[in-house]
Scaffold this motif. Structure first.
Motif, PDB file in Angstrom:
ATOM      1  N   ALA A  19      88.254-102.125  28.759  1.00 19.03           N
ATOM      2  CA  ALA A  19      89.616-101.970  29.274  1.00 19.03           C
ATOM      3  C   ALA A  19      90.456-103.210  28.994  1.00 19.03           C
ATOM      4  N   PHE A  86      89.516-100.115  37.153  1.00 24.50           N
ATOM      5  CA  PHE A  86      88.934 -99.176  36.190  1.00 24.50           C
ATOM      6  C   PHE A  86      87.549 -98.686  36.621  1.00 24.50           C
ATOM      7  N   ILE A  91      87.079 -91.720  33.553  1.00 16.62           N
ATOM      8  CA  ILE A  91      87.501 -91.877  32.158  1.00 16.62           C
ATOM      9  C   ILE A  91      87.229 -90.575  31.425  1.00 16.62           C
ATOM     10  N   ALA A 249      96.758 -95.502  33.650  1.00 14.54           N
ATOM     11  CA  ALA A 249      95.548 -94.690  33.831  1.00 14.54           C
ATOM     12  C   ALA A 249      95.598 -93.913  35.138  1.00 14.54           C
ATOM     13  N   SER A 253      95.312 -89.854  35.533  1.00 15.44           N
ATOM     14  CA  SER A 253      94.319 -89.205  36.392  1.00 15.44           C
ATOM     15  C   SER A 253      94.960 -88.246  37.383  1.00 15.44           C
ATOM     16  N   TRP A 280      92.175 -92.493  26.718  1.00 13.13           N
ATOM     17  CA  TRP A 280      92.891 -93.726  26.369  1.00 13.13           C
ATOM     18  C   TRP A 280      94.144 -93.430  25.560  1.00 13.13           C
ATOM     19  N   VAL A 283      96.668 -92.602  28.176  1.00 11.59           N
ATOM     20  CA  VAL A 283      97.090 -93.851  28.825  1.00 11.59           C
ATOM     21  C   VAL A 283      98.096 -94.578  27.948  1.00 11.59           C
TER      22      VAL A 283
END
Length: 332
Positions: A19, A86, A91, A249, A253, A280, A283
């Motif tokens: 990250a 994180f 993820i 992130a 989510s 990612w 993000v």
């Protein structure tokens, strides 16, 4: 049990390092895209990496009137707190390294702790310029925390009332079941309001673009970080980059948990392998709009303008979303 603890520790460390690397690279892309939007060439994509590596080889200079403990501790706490975010965020299809019933509350706490640590470091430097920057940091935090709290509490209440499996404050609940699919017409409009409100919080959390008020390079000479140098300044740069990736992130989510592997009919390890880079990528897209576009399109606000913006406009938008979702749930 010991093996599980070791595996969880290794996975957590690897995820935080990954990250960190991606967050620094995101800043390089952000600076490049910002330059392209302004018809400039801009720095190389790896310029943030070069800057951090150079700072790591420099000396830490402590002001004469600084409190060394809080001055050195601020950057460390800010970076570690943001890295830990994180560990609680799923993820893609991969569950979080650490999870519980209050993940969402803990994530918001860690983000706030990072901002408070930066402000304390500024106060501890003994510099009047850093003091002004730290005061602005605290005022900005108190401003955007209201709409952020409204968004989170409304989503949790919606999940609870709709009977969605899982705990309302667990991020895994939002990843497993998309809240968009559970909302009616009024609820859908309410979710759009909450999403826009949360998106406008990103510049405040990251302190970039129109919310570049605590630093304000052309006004108070880097503000809260003016007395930092060497390793401490490198840690602060990493913390700021991580905070941008972390809040993006969180948005992914909560509002965009859609699985690419699931859409392709994949399952198991292959699904996780596809969803990992897809997460990612989402993000990055949220970060581009929430940071790059906004800081290119708008100039920096004054602190009173930013405070009024979050308390009035964004606060009203989040309350409108809460009312629409409440109406949607109560009329069913």
């Amino acid at each position: 049990m010991i093996l599980g603890f070791v595996m969880r520790t290794v996975a957590g460390v690897a995820l935080m390092l990954l990250a960190t690397v991606l967050a620094v690279l995101f800043e390089g892309v952000d600076r490049k895209l910002n330059a392209i939007m302004q018809r400039r060439m801009g720095p190389p994509l790896l310029q943030p990496v070069y800057d951090i590596l150079k700072l790591l080889g420099k000396e830490n200079i402590v002001p004469r009137w600084a409190n060394p403990v809080f001055f050195h501790g601020g950057p460390v706490v800010a970076m570690v707190a943001t890295m830990m975010v994180f560990l609680y965020i799923p993820i893609g299809s991969i569950p979080p390294v650490l999870s519980g019933r209050g993940d969402l509350i803990l994530v918001l706490y860690l983000l706030s702790l990072s901002g408070v640590a930066v402000a304390i470091g500024g106060f501890a430097s003994g510099s009047p310029i850093a003091n002004v920057g730290a005061q602005r940091e605290m005022v900005l935090m108190m401003s955007y925390e209201l709409p952020l709290a409204v968004v989170v509490s409304t989503l949790a209440w919606f999940v609870y009332r709709m009977g969605i499996p899982g705990h309302p404050f667990s991020l895994e609940t939002y990843v497993a079941t998309s809240i968009w699919s559970m909302a009616g017409r009024a609820g859908f409009l309410g979710l759009i309001c909450l999403f826009i409100a949360l998106l406008t919080v990103i510049p405040g959390e990251t302190g970039k673009g129109l919310m570049d008020i605590p630093e304000a390079k052309t006004e108070i000479l880097e503000g809260v970080t003016v007395e930092y140098s060497g390793v401490n300044l490198a840690l602060l740069h990493v913390a700021f980059n991580l905070k941008c990736a972390a809040i993006s992130a969180l948005v992914v989510s909560l509002f965009f948990p859609f699985s690419l592997g699931g859409a392709l009919g994949l399952s198991g390890g292959l699904k996780a392998l596809v969803d990992f880079p897809w997460f990612w990528a989402k993000v990055f897209m949220v970060s581009v709009f929430g940071v790059t576009f906004l800081r290119t399109a708008f100039g920096r606000l004054k602190i009173w303008q930013a405070s009024r913006f979050y308390w009035a406009q964004v606060g009203a938008l989040s309350l409108a979303g809460m009312i629409l979702i409440s109406v949607d749930v109560l009329l069913r």
